[in-house]
Design a protein around this motif. Structure first.
Motif, PDB file in Angstrom:
ATOM      1  N   ARG A   1     -14.527  -3.135  -9.376  1.00 28.51           N
ATOM      2  CA  ARG A   1     -14.110  -4.237 -10.244  1.00 28.51           C
ATOM      3  C   ARG A   1     -13.814  -5.506  -9.456  1.00 28.51           C
ATOM      4  NH1 ARG A   1     -13.785   0.318 -12.006  1.00 28.51           N
ATOM      5  NH2 ARG A   1     -14.057   0.806 -14.213  1.00 28.51           N
ATOM      6  N   LYS A   2     -13.206  -5.329  -8.282  1.00 27.71           N
ATOM      7  CA  LYS A   2     -12.875  -6.500  -7.450  1.00 27.71           C
ATOM      8  C   LYS A   2     -13.380  -6.232  -6.035  1.00 27.71           C
ATOM      9  CE  LYS A   2      -8.370  -7.033  -8.605  1.00 27.71           C
ATOM     10  NZ  LYS A   2      -7.035  -7.480  -8.268  1.00 27.71           N
ATOM     11  N   PRO A   3     -14.652  -6.553  -5.778  1.00 30.38           N
ATOM     12  CA  PRO A   3     -15.294  -6.123  -4.526  1.00 30.38           C
ATOM     13  C   PRO A   3     -14.592  -6.621  -3.257  1.00 30.38           C
ATOM     14  CG  PRO A   3     -16.911  -6.943  -6.078  1.00 30.38           C
ATOM     15  CD  PRO A   3     -15.577  -7.255  -6.660  1.00 30.38           C
ATOM     16  N   GLN A   4     -13.925  -7.772  -3.343  1.00 31.73           N
ATOM     17  CA  GLN A   4     -13.350  -8.294  -2.098  1.00 31.73           C
ATOM     18  C   GLN A   4     -11.859  -8.008  -1.971  1.00 31.73           C
ATOM     19  OE1 GLN A   4     -15.208  -8.972   0.279  1.00 31.73           O
ATOM     20  NE2 GLN A   4     -17.024  -8.879  -1.026  1.00 31.73           N
ATOM     21  N   ASP A   5     -11.361  -7.069  -2.750  1.00 29.65           N
ATOM     22  CA  ASP A   5      -9.929  -6.783  -2.751  1.00 29.65           C
ATOM     23  C   ASP A   5      -9.520  -6.139  -1.413  1.00 29.65           C
ATOM     24  OD1 ASP A   5      -7.686  -5.955  -5.209  1.00 29.65           O
ATOM     25  OD2 ASP A   5      -7.447  -5.224  -3.166  1.00 29.65           O
ATOM     26  N   SER A   6      -8.795  -6.907  -0.597  1.00 29.49           N
ATOM     27  CA  SER A   6      -8.521  -6.390   0.756  1.00 29.49           C
ATOM     28  C   SER A   6      -7.580  -5.192   0.711  1.00 29.49           C
ATOM     29  CB  SER A   6      -7.954  -7.499   1.636  1.00 29.49           C
ATOM     30  OG  SER A   6      -6.571  -7.636   1.401  1.00 29.49           O
ATOM     31  N   PHE A   7      -6.716  -5.140  -0.300  1.00 35.03           N
ATOM     32  CA  PHE A   7      -5.802  -4.013  -0.444  1.00 35.03           C
ATOM     33  C   PHE A   7      -6.579  -2.692  -0.498  1.00 35.03           C
ATOM     34  CE2 PHE A   7      -3.421  -0.952  -2.898  1.00 35.03           C
ATOM     35  CZ  PHE A   7      -2.096  -1.153  -2.560  1.00 35.03           C
ATOM     36  N   PHE A   8      -7.589  -2.651  -1.367  1.00 38.39           N
ATOM     37  CA  PHE A   8      -8.314  -1.394  -1.527  1.00 38.39           C
ATOM     38  C   PHE A   8      -9.381  -1.196  -0.458  1.00 38.39           C
ATOM     39  CE2 PHE A   8      -6.411  -1.610  -5.807  1.00 38.39           C
ATOM     40  CZ  PHE A   8      -5.785  -0.374  -5.775  1.00 38.39           C
TER      41      PHE A   8
ATOM     42  N   GLY B   1     -11.496   7.541  -3.592  1.00 36.79           N
ATOM     43  CA  GLY B   1     -11.997   7.493  -4.967  1.00 36.79           C
ATOM     44  C   GLY B   1     -11.295   6.436  -5.796  1.00 36.79           C
ATOM     45  N   ILE B   2      -9.971   6.397  -5.685  1.00 32.52           N
ATOM     46  CA  ILE B   2      -9.226   5.405  -6.467  1.00 32.52           C
ATOM     47  C   ILE B   2      -9.509   3.996  -5.943  1.00 32.52           C
ATOM     48  CG2 ILE B   2      -6.896   4.608  -7.040  1.00 32.52           C
ATOM     49  CD1 ILE B   2      -6.098   7.604  -7.084  1.00 32.52           C
TER      50      ILE B   2
ATOM     51  N   MET C   1       0.831  -1.204   0.000  1.00 38.05           N
ATOM     52  CA  MET C   1       0.000   0.000   0.000  1.00 38.05           C
ATOM     53  C   MET C   1       0.865   1.255   0.000  1.00 38.05           C
ATOM     54  SD  MET C   1      -3.031  -1.300   2.501  1.00 38.05           S
ATOM     55  CE  MET C   1      -3.581   0.197   3.203  1.00 38.05           C
ATOM     56  N   ALA C   2       1.862   1.267   0.875  1.00 38.68           N
ATOM     57  CA  ALA C   2       2.743   2.440   0.935  1.00 38.68           C
ATOM     58  C   ALA C   2       3.427   2.655  -0.410  1.00 38.68           C
ATOM     59  CB  ALA C   2       3.769   2.272   2.043  1.00 38.68           C
ATOM     60  N   ARG C   3       3.808   1.549  -1.056  1.00 39.34           N
ATOM     61  CA  ARG C   3       4.508   1.685  -2.343  1.00 39.34           C
ATOM     62  C   ARG C   3       3.580   2.165  -3.449  1.00 39.34           C
ATOM     63  NH1 ARG C   3       9.657  -1.032  -3.075  1.00 39.34           N
ATOM     64  NH2 ARG C   3       9.157  -1.353  -5.261  1.00 39.34           N
ATOM     65  N   PHE C   4       2.377   1.604  -3.474  1.00 38.11           N
ATOM     66  CA  PHE C   4       1.436   1.989  -4.530  1.00 38.11           C
ATOM     67  C   PHE C   4       1.032   3.463  -4.397  1.00 38.11           C
ATOM     68  CE2 PHE C   4      -3.086   2.618  -5.659  1.00 38.11           C
ATOM     69  CZ  PHE C   4      -2.951   2.522  -7.029  1.00 38.11           C
ATOM     70  N   TRP C   5       0.562   3.838  -3.203  1.00 35.06           N
ATOM     71  CA  TRP C   5       0.159   5.239  -3.018  1.00 35.06           C
ATOM     72  C   TRP C   5       1.373   6.146  -3.105  1.00 35.06           C
ATOM     73  CZ3 TRP C   5      -4.672   5.745  -3.959  1.00 35.06           C
ATOM     74  CH2 TRP C   5      -5.578   4.726  -3.592  1.00 35.06           C
ATOM     75  N   GLY C   6       2.525   5.607  -2.728  1.00 33.65           N
ATOM     76  CA  GLY C   6       3.766   6.374  -2.817  1.00 33.65           C
ATOM     77  C   GLY C   6       4.126   6.720  -4.247  1.00 33.65           C
ATOM     78  N   LYS C   7       3.839   5.791  -5.164  1.00 36.40           N
ATOM     79  CA  LYS C   7       4.148   6.054  -6.566  1.00 36.40           C
ATOM     80  C   LYS C   7       3.350   7.262  -7.057  1.00 36.40           C
ATOM     81  CE  LYS C   7       4.181   2.231  -9.046  1.00 36.40           C
ATOM     82  NZ  LYS C   7       3.767   1.179  -9.990  1.00 36.40           N
ATOM     83  N   LEU C   8       2.069   7.295  -6.698  1.00 34.23           N
ATOM     84  CA  LEU C   8       1.234   8.432  -7.085  1.00 34.23           C
ATOM     85  C   LEU C   8       1.715   9.702  -6.382  1.00 34.23           C
ATOM     86  CD1 LEU C   8      -2.276   6.725  -6.904  1.00 34.23           C
ATOM     87  CD2 LEU C   8      -0.655   6.803  -8.791  1.00 34.23           C
ATOM     88  N   PHE C   9       2.097   9.514  -5.135  1.00 35.27           N
ATOM     89  CA  PHE C   9       2.565  10.646  -4.346  1.00 35.27           C
ATOM     90  C   PHE C   9       3.787  11.318  -4.977  1.00 35.27           C
ATOM     91  CE2 PHE C   9       5.482  12.202  -1.062  1.00 35.27           C
ATOM     92  CZ  PHE C   9       4.694  13.168  -0.474  1.00 35.27           C
ATOM     93  N   LEU C  10       4.714  10.489  -5.469  1.00 29.38           N
ATOM     94  CA  LEU C  10       5.972  11.048  -5.977  1.00 29.38           C
ATOM     95  C   LEU C  10       5.758  11.902  -7.230  1.00 29.38           C
ATOM     96  CD1 LEU C  10       8.275   8.008  -5.359  1.00 29.38           C
ATOM     97  CD2 LEU C  10       8.482  10.255  -4.302  1.00 29.38           C
ATOM     98  N   ILE C  11       4.858  11.468  -8.110  1.00 29.13           N
ATOM     99  CA  ILE C  11       4.575  12.278  -9.302  1.00 29.13           C
ATOM    100  C   ILE C  11       4.039  13.635  -8.848  1.00 29.13           C
ATOM    101  CG2 ILE C  11       3.232  12.425 -11.426  1.00 29.13           C
ATOM    102  CD1 ILE C  11       2.900   9.335 -11.181  1.00 29.13           C
ATOM    103  N   ASN C  12       3.077  13.551  -7.947  1.00 27.17           N
ATOM    104  CA  ASN C  12       2.449  14.752  -7.428  1.00 27.17           C
ATOM    105  C   ASN C  12       3.450  15.655  -6.696  1.00 27.17           C
ATOM    106  OD1 ASN C  12      -0.189  16.083  -6.483  1.00 27.17           O
ATOM    107  ND2 ASN C  12       0.923  15.725  -4.595  1.00 27.17           N
ATOM    108  N   PHE C  13       4.331  15.040  -5.922  1.00 28.10           N
ATOM    109  CA  PHE C  13       5.302  15.809  -5.136  1.00 28.10           C
ATOM    110  C   PHE C  13       6.226  16.613  -6.041  1.00 28.10           C
ATOM    111  CE2 PHE C  13       9.345  16.366  -2.959  1.00 28.10           C
ATOM    112  CZ  PHE C  13       8.937  16.870  -1.745  1.00 28.10           C
ATOM    113  N   ALA C  14       6.725  15.949  -7.101  1.00 25.46           N
ATOM    114  CA  ALA C  14       7.655  16.640  -7.997  1.00 25.46           C
ATOM    115  C   ALA C  14       6.986  17.856  -8.626  1.00 25.46           C
ATOM    116  CB  ALA C  14       8.136  15.690  -9.086  1.00 25.46           C
ATOM    117  N   MET C  15       5.718  17.711  -8.974  1.00 23.73           N
ATOM    118  CA  MET C  15       5.003  18.843  -9.566  1.00 23.73           C
ATOM    119  C   MET C  15       4.869  19.983  -8.557  1.00 23.73           C
ATOM    120  SD  MET C  15       4.423  18.035 -12.618  1.00 23.73           S
ATOM    121  CE  MET C  15       3.263  19.302 -13.058  1.00 23.73           C
TER     122      MET C  15
END
Lengths: 446, 341
Positions: free
Chosen positions: A206-213, A198-199, A50-64
């Protein structure tokens, strides 16, 4: 257009664009820090993913956020040189302290975090993201103190026609700044909460039982709920603070023309600034404005008619932005409260999940509206009561500013498209595959 | 007194900024010439990845300190150099975006576009910072209101251009050395070879600049008044020569550190010559912005000094720690840029 108008437009373009990225940086760093702390404590790999996935989005946003922030600092000098010279003694140190104390910390440790997955222990790695989260919020605090000083100048004495610092603590601890800080940070945390919800909703459809999300959604939900409640309470205190410090802003954000006791709030009104009145007023709630502003229905609230025309802010944009912002704030409370009741059956409520996808942009819009109220509501002043915006602009030619404004518009449009489409693509792609069973420390010392 | 302390800190901040960001500006400019395939390009990006952002904060701090300590100078400097600063800003924006987004681009075309942004975004600031500072040393046509009476092309006078080339060549050498220290194989060989060649250009530019400054500027007035200051240009030349010696020994890290010192000393050479001016006017001495007519109040300066004395050492400690954390060679199998995130 003249240099003044072009410079104002350019600053508006640059700040609105910058503030598309700042709130998410502030809030998402907190959420990632929470996720990674759970990983560091429990060793559950899913939280690391989770930290890595949200982190990836975070880094794009951070640089901007970083690259668009640099231009703001420079624009005080390039476009508002008379302002810079006038307020340099107080405004300048706040910016310099922000850079020295917080921005270095944030920028250094974001790199340590992004590149250091295999070089640090999970706990040390979690500390890195906490430092980023705290430093970015601290950074916002310094900037907001500087902005608050423009709204409500304190801690100075006039010397040779310039405000000169005489009480630093008064500048740093003034009430106006504290309210602004709480309001802005809570707003930013709501942005991040809705972004993650939202994400997550997109994937849960799409995957109702996805524990990650499901887990991501719940963490973000609690976060957003807490700050939505907080924001409503704080927003009220904020209005009351405004009544004392900036009566012109309060009067224009309520389109309140006649000074009166028992001042009303109208549910719907259309201001008519030409004729000093509202052309339509519907849903009068008597005494509500007095009550909100001064905590007693009989209090007298100054109306715009008692403020000289050349000291009134533009009423229509202030009034409309304020209304919309408040409505959105209420909506956030409603949506997060609904989510809280549905928290154990989120996956089965497809309508709610769909709504939450479309709700992603709303807190961003609320932030932009809030800044519109703050900044347009302060006009015609750049420093409230001390310096007018018209006197603050640089002695540069309008053709130079027109060229840079055109360049900002083009570059920022393209960058915005690039950044948001990249964020959207990465968000849709979802996380990297998570290995099922694995000792938590396997990756150390590679 | 406190104004003088802040003048020194102001100069040091700019020097540190050039010394640190110099290598990634130089390496960004050289990227397509030194990296021949996708794997090598990724190594180049990766070698800068953890550092460029932290380096750029020194620029933000240098700008912030100019604003805070010398608001009069900040106002005049930034508004009179409006257009060149805008070029630098846009370049830095494109560069930052490229460094962050290139690794996540979906197509080869997208990566090529970002590569171009990196090159332009690194080249323009490397050159224009030199042009801007050389013009500052020379004096800028500003009147008593701080209004600029020159043109954009006027900044590209021979001395200004020479300053630009000096900065550019120093940064290119600096970038080559960094890459030589951080890479292996063909890429390392190419960077090593290039560093020696560009070093010659840097030496020539430095010698010309030191000489031309005597004709074109008043920088040497301070040196004549206080000959001990000559140690700064002397060190700049010595460290530049030491760079060549280490290149010869293939001691890449030592060469890079010597190059740091050379860049810092080159910047401080100009700053020491300026004192007490920060932004000289070529239209009359009375219009020059100095530490006396443009500084903040003693209280503001004192508060900032306390903050700086506490926090700058802390910053240096953790930045040094971060540099050492990522000190090793960047290897292809790390393929870090995409995978780390």
């Amino acid at each position: 257009m003249d240099t003044l108008m072009l410079s104002r437009l350019q600053f508006a373009v640059a700040t609105y664009f910058h503030f598309l990225f700042v709130p998410l940086t502030l809030g998402l760093s907190m959420l990632i820090a929470i996720m990674e702390t759970i990983y560091a404590v429990r060793g559950d790999e899913e939280y690391k993913a989770m930290a890595r996935f949200w982190g990836k989005l975070f880094l794009i946003n951070f640089a901007m956020g970083v690259v668009t922030g640099l231009t703001l600092e420079f624009q005080f000098g390039t476009n508002w040189s008379r302002y810079s010279r006038y307020v340099g003694d107080i405004f300048g140190p706040l910016l310099a302290i922000e850079a020295t104390v917080t921005f270095f910390l944030e920028s250094t440790f974001i790199a340590v975090w992004a590149f250091g997955w295999n070089r640090l222990s999970p706990k040390a790695h979690a500390v890195a993201i906490w430092l980023v989260a705290l430093a970015s919020s601290m950074s916002a605090i310094w900037i907001l103190i500087a902005n608050s000083w423009m709204q409500n100048p304190v801690g100075f004495a006039m010397k040779n026609g310039r405000p000169v610092l005489n009480d630093f603590m008064a500048v740093v601890t003034q009430g106006y700044a504290i309210l602004t800080i709480l309001h802005t940070l809570a707003g930013a945390y709501i942005v991040a909460g809705f972004f993650v919800m939202g994400i997550s909703a997109y994937h849960l459809l799409r995957k109702p039982q996805d524990s990650f999300f499901l887990r991501s959604f719940r963490i973000a939900l609690i976060f957003a709920l807490v700050f939505s409640v907080f924001e409503v309470i704080e927003g009220h205190m904020h209005g009351a603070g405004l009544a004392l410090k900036q009566p012109a802003k309060l009067a224009s954000l309520e389109a309140h023309w006649n000074t009166s006791a028992n001042a009303p709030v109208y549910l719907l009104a259309i201001p008519d600034p030409e004729n000093d009145r509202n052309s339509i007023e519907i849903g009068r709630v008597p005494g509500a404005l007095s009550l909100l502003a001064f905590h007693t229905p009989t209090a007298t609230v100054t109306g715009l008619k008692d403020i000289p025309r050349d000291q009134r802010p533009p009423v229509a944009p202030t009034f409309v932005s304020f209304r919309l912002m408040v409505m959105l704030g209420m909506l956030f409370l409603l949506l997060t409260a609904t989510g809280f009741f549905l928290r154990n059956r989120l996956a089965s409520n497809r309508l709610y999940l769909k709504v939450m996808i479309y709700a992603i942009p709303l807190p961003y819009i609320a932030c932009a509206l809030g800044w519109t109220v703050t900044e347009i509501g302060r006009q015609p002043w750049i420093v409230y009561g001390l310096m007018k915006t018209a006197d603050a602009v640089s002695p540069v030619s309008s053709s130079q500013v027109a060229a840079s404004l055109a360049a900002f518009t083009i570059v920022y449009t393209l960058l915005g498209i690039a950044a948001f489409s990249l964020i959207a693509r990465q968000a849709r792609k979802g996380p990297e595959a998570v290995p099922k069973v694995q000792p938590a420390r396997q990756e150390d010392g590679v | 007194m406190i104004e003088t302390i802040w003048f020194v800190l102001w100069g040091v901040l700019w020097a540190v900024y050039f010394m640190l960001d110099g290598f990634d500006l130089g390496l960004g400019t050289l990227m397509p010439f030194v990296a021949k395939n996708e794997a090598e390009k990724r190594i180049v990006y990766n070698s800068m990845g953890p550092f460029w952002d932290g380096n750029e904060v020194w620029l933000i701090t240098a700008g912030g300190v100019t604003f805070a300590a010398f608001p009069g100078t900040y106002a005049v400097m930034f508004s009179s150099l409006y257009s060149p600063l805008m070029f630098i800003l846009f370049a830095l924006i494109l560069r930052g975006a490229a460094l962050e987004m290139r690794g996540k681009a979906a197509s080869t075309g997208g990566r090529k576009l970002w590569d171009m942004c990196l090159v332009v975004g690194s080249f323009v600031p490397a050159l224009l910072f030199g042009v801007a500072f050389a013009n500052i040393f020379r004096g800028i046509p500003i009147d008593g209101e701080g209004i600029y009476h020159g043109s954009l092309l006027g900044l590209l006078n021979p001395y200004g251009l020479l300053g630009g080339l000096l900065f550019l060549s120093l940064f290119l050498v600096h970038g080559c050395l960094w890459l030589a220290a951080k890479s292996e194989g063909d890429l390392h060989q190419r960077a090593a070879k290039m560093s020696g060649r560009i070093w010659i250009a840097a030496l020539v530019a430095a010698a010309l600049f030191l000489g031309y400054s005597a004709i074109e500027t008043n920088l040497y007035d301070n040196y004549r008044a206080m000959p001990a200051l000559f140690i700064i240009p002397f060190l700049a030349v010595c460290t530049l020569i030491v760079v060549r010696v280490f290149i010869g020994n293939a001691s890449w890290w030592k060469a890079w550190f010597a190059s740091c010192a050379a860049i810092a000393a080159a910047a401080l050479f100009g700053v020491a010559g300026l004192y007490p001016a920060l932004f000289p006017s070529s239209m009359g001495k009375a219009y020059t912005m100095t530490i006396y007519n443009s500084s903040s109040s003693p209280l503001a300066l004192k508060i900032m000094l306390v903050v700086a004395l506490i926090f700058v050492p802390i910053v240096i400690i953790y930045q040094a720690w971060a540099y050492s954390l990522f000190r090793g060679k960047v290897k292809e199998q790390d393929s870090g840029y995409e995978k780390v995130y």
